[in-house]
Design an enzyme around this catalytic site. Sequence first.
Site, PDB file in Angstrom:
ATOM      1  N   GLU A 108       0.827  -1.210   0.000  1.00 37.84           N
ATOM      2  CA  GLU A 108       0.000   0.000   0.000  1.00 37.84           C
ATOM      3  C   GLU A 108       0.861   1.259   0.000  1.00 37.84           C
ATOM      4  OE1 GLU A 108      -4.352   0.088   1.574  1.00 37.84           O
ATOM      5  OE2 GLU A 108      -2.994   0.444   3.252  1.00 37.84           O
ATOM      6  N   GLU A 129       2.288   1.644  -3.464  1.00 34.31           N
ATOM      7  CA  GLU A 129       1.256   2.113  -4.389  1.00 34.31           C
ATOM      8  C   GLU A 129       0.999   3.609  -4.216  1.00 34.31           C
ATOM      9  OE1 GLU A 129      -3.418   1.241  -5.612  1.00 34.31           O
ATOM     10  OE2 GLU A 129      -2.427  -0.031  -4.123  1.00 34.31           O
ATOM     11  N   CYS A 172      -8.267  -2.196   3.793  1.00 32.83           N
ATOM     12  CA  CYS A 172      -8.145  -3.308   4.753  1.00 32.83           C
ATOM     13  C   CYS A 172      -9.465  -3.701   5.394  1.00 32.83           C
ATOM     14  CB  CYS A 172      -7.172  -2.932   5.871  1.00 32.83           C
ATOM     15  SG  CYS A 172      -5.498  -2.635   5.311  1.00 32.83           S
ATOM     16  N   SER A 187      -7.069   1.499  -2.738  1.00 32.75           N
ATOM     17  CA  SER A 187      -5.837   0.749  -2.977  1.00 32.75           C
ATOM     18  C   SER A 187      -6.165  -0.589  -3.619  1.00 32.75           C
ATOM     19  CB  SER A 187      -5.090   0.517  -1.662  1.00 32.75           C
ATOM     20  OG  SER A 187      -4.038  -0.405  -1.843  1.00 32.75           O
ATOM     21  N   LYS A 220     -15.537  -9.609   8.749  1.00 33.02           N
ATOM     22  CA  LYS A 220     -14.529 -10.475   8.153  1.00 33.02           C
ATOM     23  C   LYS A 220     -15.120 -11.823   7.739  1.00 33.02           C
ATOM     24  CE  LYS A 220     -10.684  -8.085   8.026  1.00 33.02           C
ATOM     25  NZ  LYS A 220      -9.975  -7.822   6.762  1.00 33.02           N
ATOM     26  N   GLU A 232     -16.239 -11.081   4.349  1.00 30.37           N
ATOM     27  CA  GLU A 232     -15.097 -11.020   3.443  1.00 30.37           C
ATOM     28  C   GLU A 232     -14.606 -12.420   3.079  1.00 30.37           C
ATOM     29  OE1 GLU A 232     -10.537  -9.218   3.172  1.00 30.37           O
ATOM     30  OE2 GLU A 232     -11.664  -9.030   5.028  1.00 30.37           O
ATOM     31  N   GLU A 276     -14.390 -13.693  -4.816  1.00 26.93           N
ATOM     32  CA  GLU A 276     -13.077 -13.338  -5.351  1.00 26.93           C
ATOM     33  C   GLU A 276     -11.923 -13.997  -4.605  1.00 26.93           C
ATOM     34  OE1 GLU A 276     -15.447  -9.368  -5.201  1.00 26.93           O
ATOM     35  OE2 GLU A 276     -15.421 -11.307  -4.184  1.00 26.93           O
ATOM     36  N   CYS A 289     -10.060  -1.628  14.674  1.00 27.12           N
ATOM     37  CA  CYS A 289     -10.394  -3.046  14.838  1.00 27.12           C
ATOM     38  C   CYS A 289     -10.430  -3.487  16.297  1.00 27.12           C
ATOM     39  CB  CYS A 289      -9.390  -3.912  14.083  1.00 27.12           C
ATOM     40  SG  CYS A 289      -9.171  -3.465  12.351  1.00 27.12           S
TER      41      CYS A 289
END
Length: 419
Positions: free
Chosen positions: A154, A157, A179, A199, A238, A241, A246, A384
């Site tokens: 990151e 980038e 994230c 990102s 999460k 996720e 994907e 978090c």
Amino acid sequence: MKKIEGVMTQTNAPGGVDPDSVFFVQVDATKCEACGTCEEHCATGAIQSINEDGIRQVVDPAACMNCGQCLVNCPFDAIYEGVSYVDEVFEKLKDPDTVVVSMPAPAVRYGLGECFGAPTGTYVGGQMHAALRQLGFDYIWDNEYTADVTIMEEGTELIQRVKEQGKKDARPLPQFTSCCPGWIKFAETFYPDLLPHLSSCKSPIGMLGPLAKTYGAHETHVPAKKIYTVSIMPCIAKKYEGMRAELADSGFRDIDATIDTRELAYMIKTAGISFNSLPSQAPDPVLGDSTGAATIFGNSGGVMEAALRLAYEVLSGKTLKNPDIKVVRTHEGINTADVKVPGFGTVKVAVASGLSNAAKLCEEVRAGKSPYHFIEIMTCPGGCVNGGGQPLDPEIRASLFRNTVAQINKRFRARRVTA
């Protein structure tokens, strides 16, 4: 349904379904007292009154960001978790033909101890690794490893995006962090036009899952098809996720199961492990080494701070004498800062805690009025460490009156990463 560390939980482990169709949290109408606390903590309006009595429900899973802040702030124990892999993980741990890998997030080790009587925010990373070994996990790999990878990816980038400006096909600024799964779903749902600003990095767990089944499999001489990866998170989102279509870059499911901090505590207690007497142990080295920069990912502003350390040194060619960039650390609201980089200039950054604050920054970007190079978004207040999968604050569940007082005092009791 079973009660896991004070939270009713459906013990179903869905596979091969669209996570947007799953209720990861829901209100039990028979327990709802129509106080409206859940609705106050929902940034998207996913929880609404469904009748004249004011009983609330998550009306559509597509509108829910799965953050669980409604759950941890409900004073009446009326909100439950809709997905749990605990029973499945126990079965896999018993299977001699399955190699079970643990992948705990940085923030889990700052919440887990509370389930065993430790003060709020106590660091118990070493005991956590030891408990995972006693549970029967074959490899103790650590999401902090890929938090460090995220920093490198990151941060690099960001540097590239800054240098591209004015050139053909330059990627846009500001760059957003990528994230937090609640934030990603929020952007996809409400700000799809801003996705080029996010990102290109996966989250740390989105990186560790495929690494476990490729590099990890190679280094341990274990066939990838035998590896069962368990993501251990402070976060209900999460679970969403981990189910995304994907996440299959390894050729298999990158993340086979996701449990939260409360569920890990439940598993340790169910197994009869004396957590407080455990020695401190390190994770396994193949995918377990990490730096302090990875640890601060658990705090709002931590991703920003870690990436800025890298960007500062690469852009300036100088080593930071003091790696702490505390100006970006944020517990609530929006925090902005100008970070002066020798030989380059000023990097303008913003950190938002909570999706309501994220929306304000998104509107600025959409209007072309954002002055920033880099923006970090965390869905949960303070990051978090205060996620929807962390241990409950006992004061929140005491009574509606005490809940009101607890909400006022909560900022003083919030967990913070001390690394």
